[in-house]
Design a protein around this motif. Structure first.
Motif, mmCIF file in Angstrom:
data_model
loop_
_atom_site.group_PDB
_atom_site.id
_atom_site.type_symbol
_atom_site.label_atom_id
_atom_site.label_comp_id
_atom_site.label_asym_id
_atom_site.label_seq_id
_atom_site.Cartn_x
_atom_site.Cartn_y
_atom_site.Cartn_z
ATOM 1 N N ASP A 354 0.811 -0.875 -0.084
ATOM 2 C CA ASP A 354 -0.201 0.027 -0.084
ATOM 3 C C ASP A 354 0.693 1.168 0.226
ATOM 4 O O ASP A 354 1.341 1.747 0.914
ATOM 5 C CB ASP A 354 -0.709 -0.101 1.240
ATOM 6 C CG ASP A 354 -1.839 1.226 1.419
ATOM 7 O OD1 ASP A 354 -1.903 1.880 0.430
ATOM 8 O OD2 ASP A 354 -2.448 1.225 2.324
ATOM 9 N N ASP A 355 0.842 2.033 -0.952
ATOM 10 C CA ASP A 355 2.190 3.499 -1.363
ATOM 11 C C ASP A 355 1.633 4.043 -0.799
ATOM 12 O O ASP A 355 0.745 5.100 -1.429
ATOM 13 C CB ASP A 355 2.259 2.968 -2.437
ATOM 14 C CG ASP A 355 3.688 4.211 -3.091
ATOM 15 O OD1 ASP A 355 4.028 4.512 -1.721
ATOM 16 O OD2 ASP A 355 3.976 4.441 -4.088
ATOM 17 N N GLU A 356 1.094 4.583 0.428
ATOM 18 C CA GLU A 356 1.530 5.546 1.221
ATOM 19 C C GLU A 356 2.078 5.512 2.361
ATOM 20 O O GLU A 356 2.582 4.660 3.308
ATOM 21 C CB GLU A 356 0.395 6.346 1.411
ATOM 22 C CG GLU A 356 -0.288 7.293 1.850
ATOM 23 C CD GLU A 356 -1.718 7.665 1.859
ATOM 24 O OE1 GLU A 356 -2.521 7.497 1.385
ATOM 25 O OE2 GLU A 356 -1.961 9.233 2.602
ATOM 26 N N PRO A 432 5.729 1.389 0.666
ATOM 27 C CA PRO A 432 5.717 0.217 0.387
ATOM 28 C C PRO A 432 5.292 0.228 -0.780
ATOM 29 O O PRO A 432 4.017 0.660 -1.707
ATOM 30 C CB PRO A 432 4.469 -1.621 1.265
ATOM 31 C CG PRO A 432 4.123 -0.629 2.357
ATOM 32 C CD PRO A 432 3.996 0.879 2.274
ATOM 33 N N GLU A 433 6.301 0.240 -1.766
ATOM 34 C CA GLU A 433 5.825 -0.388 -3.912
ATOM 35 C C GLU A 433 6.044 -1.873 -4.068
ATOM 36 O O GLU A 433 5.912 -2.288 -3.067
ATOM 37 C CB GLU A 433 6.961 0.410 -4.240
ATOM 38 C CG GLU A 433 7.305 2.150 -3.954
ATOM 39 C CD GLU A 433 6.224 3.504 -4.661
ATOM 40 O OE1 GLU A 433 5.787 2.778 -5.264
ATOM 41 O OE2 GLU A 433 7.134 4.346 -4.590
ATOM 42 N N TRP A 434 6.833 -1.866 -5.409
ATOM 43 C CA TRP A 434 6.551 -3.106 -5.765
ATOM 44 C C TRP A 434 7.656 -4.624 -4.777
ATOM 45 O O TRP A 434 7.731 -4.242 -4.062
ATOM 46 C CB TRP A 434 7.520 -3.432 -6.728
ATOM 47 C CG TRP A 434 7.079 -2.616 -8.131
ATOM 48 C CD1 TRP A 434 6.658 -1.688 -8.751
ATOM 49 C CD2 TRP A 434 6.525 -3.641 -9.328
ATOM 50 N NE1 TRP A 434 6.445 -1.076 -9.317
ATOM 51 C CE2 TRP A 434 5.491 -1.930 -10.188
ATOM 52 C CE3 TRP A 434 6.205 -4.346 -10.055
ATOM 53 C CZ2 TRP A 434 5.190 -2.144 -11.773
ATOM 54 C CZ3 TRP A 434 6.118 -4.722 -11.554
ATOM 55 C CH2 TRP A 434 5.458 -4.239 -12.045
ATOM 56 N N PRO A 529 13.754 3.365 -4.559
ATOM 57 C CA PRO A 529 13.883 2.860 -5.416
ATOM 58 C C PRO A 529 11.830 2.181 -5.251
ATOM 59 O O PRO A 529 11.828 2.422 -4.445
ATOM 60 C CB PRO A 529 14.203 1.442 -4.501
ATOM 61 C CG PRO A 529 14.379 1.363 -2.783
ATOM 62 C CD PRO A 529 14.879 3.072 -3.453
ATOM 63 N N ASP A 530 11.767 1.142 -6.183
ATOM 64 C CA ASP A 530 9.871 1.989 -6.530
ATOM 65 C C ASP A 530 9.306 0.355 -7.487
ATOM 66 O O ASP A 530 9.522 -0.466 -6.886
ATOM 67 C CB ASP A 530 9.451 3.146 -7.813
ATOM 68 C CG ASP A 530 8.140 2.836 -8.007
ATOM 69 O OD1 ASP A 530 7.408 2.162 -7.440
ATOM 70 O OD2 ASP A 530 7.967 3.675 -7.979
ATOM 71 N N GLY A 531 9.936 -0.108 -8.658
ATOM 72 C CA GLY A 531 9.942 -1.130 -9.295
ATOM 73 C C GLY A 531 10.814 -2.074 -9.378
ATOM 74 O O GLY A 531 11.553 -1.505 -9.115
ATOM 75 N N THR A 544 13.940 3.338 -10.115
ATOM 76 C CA THR A 544 13.429 4.288 -9.441
ATOM 77 C C THR A 544 12.594 5.441 -9.654
ATOM 78 O O THR A 544 12.619 5.700 -10.842
ATOM 79 C CB THR A 544 14.710 4.928 -8.931
ATOM 80 O OG1 THR A 544 15.210 5.782 -10.290
ATOM 81 C CG2 THR A 544 16.172 4.317 -8.899
ATOM 82 N N ASP A 545 11.980 5.833 -8.849
ATOM 83 C CA ASP A 545 10.965 6.859 -8.590
ATOM 84 C C ASP A 545 11.383 8.075 -7.601
ATOM 85 O O ASP A 545 10.560 7.815 -7.052
ATOM 86 C CB ASP A 545 9.485 6.086 -9.138
ATOM 87 C CG ASP A 545 8.421 7.629 -9.621
ATOM 88 O OD1 ASP A 545 8.995 8.250 -9.973
ATOM 89 O OD2 ASP A 545 7.634 6.971 -9.190
ATOM 90 N N GLY A 546 12.262 8.461 -8.215
ATOM 91 C CA GLY A 546 12.987 9.499 -7.397
ATOM 92 C C GLY A 546 12.990 11.216 -7.502
ATOM 93 O O GLY A 546 12.977 11.419 -7.891
ATOM 94 N N CYS A 582 11.574 11.767 -16.226
ATOM 95 C CA CYS A 582 10.859 10.564 -16.253
ATOM 96 C C CYS A 582 10.550 10.146 -15.311
ATOM 97 O O CYS A 582 12.227 9.834 -14.096
ATOM 98 C CB CYS A 582 11.884 9.931 -17.555
ATOM 99 S SG CYS A 582 13.094 8.500 -16.976
ATOM 100 N N GLU A 583 10.173 8.656 -14.771
ATOM 101 C CA GLU A 583 10.607 7.518 -13.627
ATOM 102 C C GLU A 583 10.448 6.493 -14.529
ATOM 103 O O GLU A 583 10.291 6.074 -15.794
ATOM 104 C CB GLU A 583 9.786 6.971 -12.621
ATOM 105 C CG GLU A 583 7.902 6.335 -13.160
ATOM 106 C CD GLU A 583 6.884 6.057 -12.182
ATOM 107 O OE1 GLU A 583 6.355 7.496 -11.924
ATOM 108 O OE2 GLU A 583 7.293 5.145 -12.187
ATOM 109 N N ILE A 584 11.411 5.361 -14.543
ATOM 110 C CA ILE A 584 11.624 3.962 -14.938
ATOM 111 C C ILE A 584 10.635 2.872 -13.850
ATOM 112 O O ILE A 584 10.984 2.645 -13.137
ATOM 113 C CB ILE A 584 12.586 3.876 -14.258
ATOM 114 C CG1 ILE A 584 14.536 5.104 -15.521
ATOM 115 C CG2 ILE A 584 13.406 2.268 -15.242
ATOM 116 C CD1 ILE A 584 13.599 5.002 -16.832
HETATM 117 CA CA CA Z 1 5.583 5.718 -7.645
#
Ligand code: CA
Ligand code: FEO
Ligand code: CA
Length: 633
Positions: A354-356, A432-434, A529-531, A544-546, A582-584
């Motif tokens: 749950d990404d918050e 929490p992301e991927w 870190p995201d994906g 990453t999406d930072g 961008c984000e990857i």
């Molecule tokens: Ca993100």
């Protein structure tokens, strides 16, 4: 609040703004969390209540790597240096090409993409969606079908033809809704070039207006009933589809994340329920203006419509007429992805983040078992949802969200999942992301992207967020990856042990906890870190999406990027750097694994990119190959 489109806030910033200010608290542990970098370099020495705990294998191998890096590394490519270029950079010996971009027609009766207008409602419904994110590839009789999430839009790009940069009429709203959802496309490689197979019978757009069945415990519950659907069984559409999942029975899972940012209220005095506030539902949307042309997005007209979003949706990619199914048994929150495992005992386990800031990590265990070749169609309809509790001593356990444990009905647990998890005292996490599961053993990783509120204020439900366990740093702006091993290598076990695979940081700026863990150095450093995705060799791809400012705390880190980590040694190397702003995100491999597909999302989100074609920046899926044609993962 009025949001001008060219100043659109990030989803998390929007939530911070629309939510009544949470009480700022002081945590006793805050000072203790400022442990020296040395503390975790030496293997996780406990400092007060806040130990930095790193895996012993990471440390042992990390030391060896310093002297024998070339000999030992399984990451056989030359690391890409951080950069701030407006292009994609991959290692020597690799190449990339664009597979598909926002607005590209899927059918020959659709007009070509028009960069001046960004298209119309009708053209967008027949074209590849915007902001591509998670994806999965399905092979069928030698054909390859790619399902790609289209998470959201930047209206200043999508509606570049509107002076105030927002949807101003019904067709703009139709176009905006059609740019969301999922694109299902057959793809093929001809003469070395990947492209969409136009007019394939598999090509399909699923949008914010596609009808889908509500299944599971929430189906038909009073909270799911609306004016348009008095039985509470059919929802219209899916949006903000972030990460994804893929089942062994051949279906695609798309995950509804920041669904709240699309609702607004024409009555600014409408009383918001505590449950609405917990999910960030407010009087103001994030600037999408969908209520302009569709009354269900006006809370004062249909206050229960938001209850029908925030779920995992299951799609059959090989049957374009099959209705997608909302799987409410997997809970309602800001879903990142859905990592599916079949446990040794046959039950299907789905890990869910749950990404918050300060929200939780979940696990679903199916009631019925997976049967190879059997009818597994509805395995995600019934089961038990659990939430993670992490202890300081590297142990943890899953708490079942049952009516007995929560005092809520099964339907209420499915709809107000955050509230249920708060009641049982789950561990508040750093967004929490991927989640990704190691194919070589029962071991699971989750990217905790960052959390500026850690140790500063509670989550939206009032749960405290002390720096502790897998979330050890106050004002955590770099993020970390936690991993856990289920007891007895059993994904359905109650207990697990955990450690941190990596603590991101900047060793060029800090020499304390914010420098990151030992496997982070000035050459491979990154933030947020995201994906996460494992390849067939058991290497972990990290996206990453930072913060891409490349200055201050983030100096030297460049644009968002993709790295590869080795779970056995802890080694991390940068493989790719994306274009500006961008984000990857998202990854999939061709059937022969000689091509890796990756999403480049929102290049130039602040207006400073012309990627990929030198004009309007367009989110795109790229195809990466080796020059020698060998496998890439
Ligand atoms: Ca993100
Ligand atoms: Fe859509 Fe949490 O990233
Ligand atoms: Ca993401």
């Amino acid at each position: 609040m009025s949001v001008k489109q060219d100043q659109m806030l990030g989803f998390d910033e929007h939530d911070e703004l629309v939510r009544p200010a949470a009480e700022v608290v002081e945590f006793e542990e805050t000072a203790k969390a400022m442990v020296s970098r040395r503390g975790f370099l030496t293997g996780g020495a406990a400092v007060g209540a806040t130990a930095f705990v790193m895996g012993s294998t990471t440390f042992a191998a990390g030391n060896a790597l310093a002297s024998e890096e070339v000999k030992m590394s399984r990451l056989a490519f030359e690391m890409v240096k951080a950069n701030a270029l407006d292009t994609v950079t991959v290692p020597a010996g690799y190449n990339w090409q664009v597979l598909a971009s926002w607005g590209e027609p899927l059918f020959s009766n659709a007009p070509a993409f028009d960069p001046a207008t960004g298209g119309t409602g009708e053209s967008q419904e027949l074209a590849f969606g915007d902001h591509n994110d998670g994806m999965a590839l399905f092979s069928h009789n030698g054909r390859q079908i790619l399902c790609v999430n289209n998470e959201y839009t930047n209206a200043s790009t999508l509606h570049a033809n509107r002076a105030d940069g927002k949807p101003v009429n019904a067709d703009d709203v139709r176009k905006n809704k059609a740019a969301h959802g999922v694109s299902v496309v057959e793809i093929a490689r001809k003469d070395g070039k990947w492209s969409i197979v136009k007019d394939s019978e598999f090509n399909r757009r699923i949008t914010a207006d596609t009808e889908m069945d509500i299944t599971g415990p929430a189906r038909g519950h009073d909270l799911m009933k609306t004016k348009a659907d008095p039985k509470g069984v059919v929802a219209k559409g899916t949006w903000n589809n972030c990460g994804n999942g893929q089942t062994p029975w051949g279906t695609y899972l798309t995950c509804e994340e920041n669904f709240n940012g699309y609702f607004s209220s024409s009555n600014k005095n409408l009383a918001l329920t505590p449950q609405m506030k917990r999910y960030g539902i407010s009087h103001d949307d994030r600037g999408y203006n969908w209520a302009l042309a569709d009354a269900r997005f006006d809370l004062s007209k249909d206050p229960q419509e938001p209850n029908r979003f925030g779920y995992i949706v299951e799609i059959d990619p090989l049957n374009p007429t099959a209705r997608p199914k909302k799987r409410t048994a997997l809970g309602r929150f800001k879903h990142e992805n859905a990592e599916v495992e079949v446990a040794a005992n046959g039950h299907v386990v789905v890990y869910l983040g749950d990404d918050e800031r300060g929200e939780f990590l979940y696990r679903f265990v199916s009631k019925n078992k997976y049967v190879v070749g059997g009818d597994n169609t509805d395995l995600l309809e019934e089961g038990t949802l659990y939430v993670a509790k992490f202890n300081e001593n590297n142990t943890g356990h899953w708490i079942a969200l049952t009516p007995e444990a929560t005092g809520m009905s099964e339907a209420e647990i499915a709809i107000y999942t955050r509230e249920a998890a708060s009641k049982v005292g789950a561990t508040t996490m750093d967004r929490p992301e991927w989640v990704a599961s190691n194919p070589n053993k029962a071991e699971v990783y989750c990217a905790l992207t960052n959390n500026k509120n850690r140790g500063v204020k509670p989550n939206a439900g009032g749960d405290e967020t002390p720096p502790a366990g897998p979330n050890p740093r106050v004002k955590n702006n770099y993020g970390q990856i936690v991993r856990w091993e289920p007891a007895n290598q059993d994904h359905t076990a109650e207990k697990f042990t955990w450690d941190l695979f990596v603590l991101a940081g900047n060793p060029a700026v800090y020499d304390d906890a914010y420098a990151g863990s030992k496997n982070v150095n000035k050459d491979n450093m990154f933030n947020s870190p995201d994906g996460l995705k494992f390849d067939s060799k058991g290497l972990l791809w990290i996206q990453t999406d930072g913060n891409y400012s490349n200055e201050k705390d983030f100096a030297g880190q460049g644009n968002n990027q993709m790295l590869v980590g080795d779970p056995e040694t802890g080694e991390i190397k940068r493989f790719l750097v994306g274009p500006k702003e961008c984000e990857i995100t998202g990854a999939a491999w061709s059937a022969d694994r000689t091509t890796m597909f990756v999403s480049i999302q929102h290049p130039g989100e602040k207006g400073n990119s012309v990627w990929p074609n030198g004009g309007t920046p367009r989110s795109s899926v790229i195809a990466i190959s080796r020059d020698d044609g060998e496998m890439i993962g």
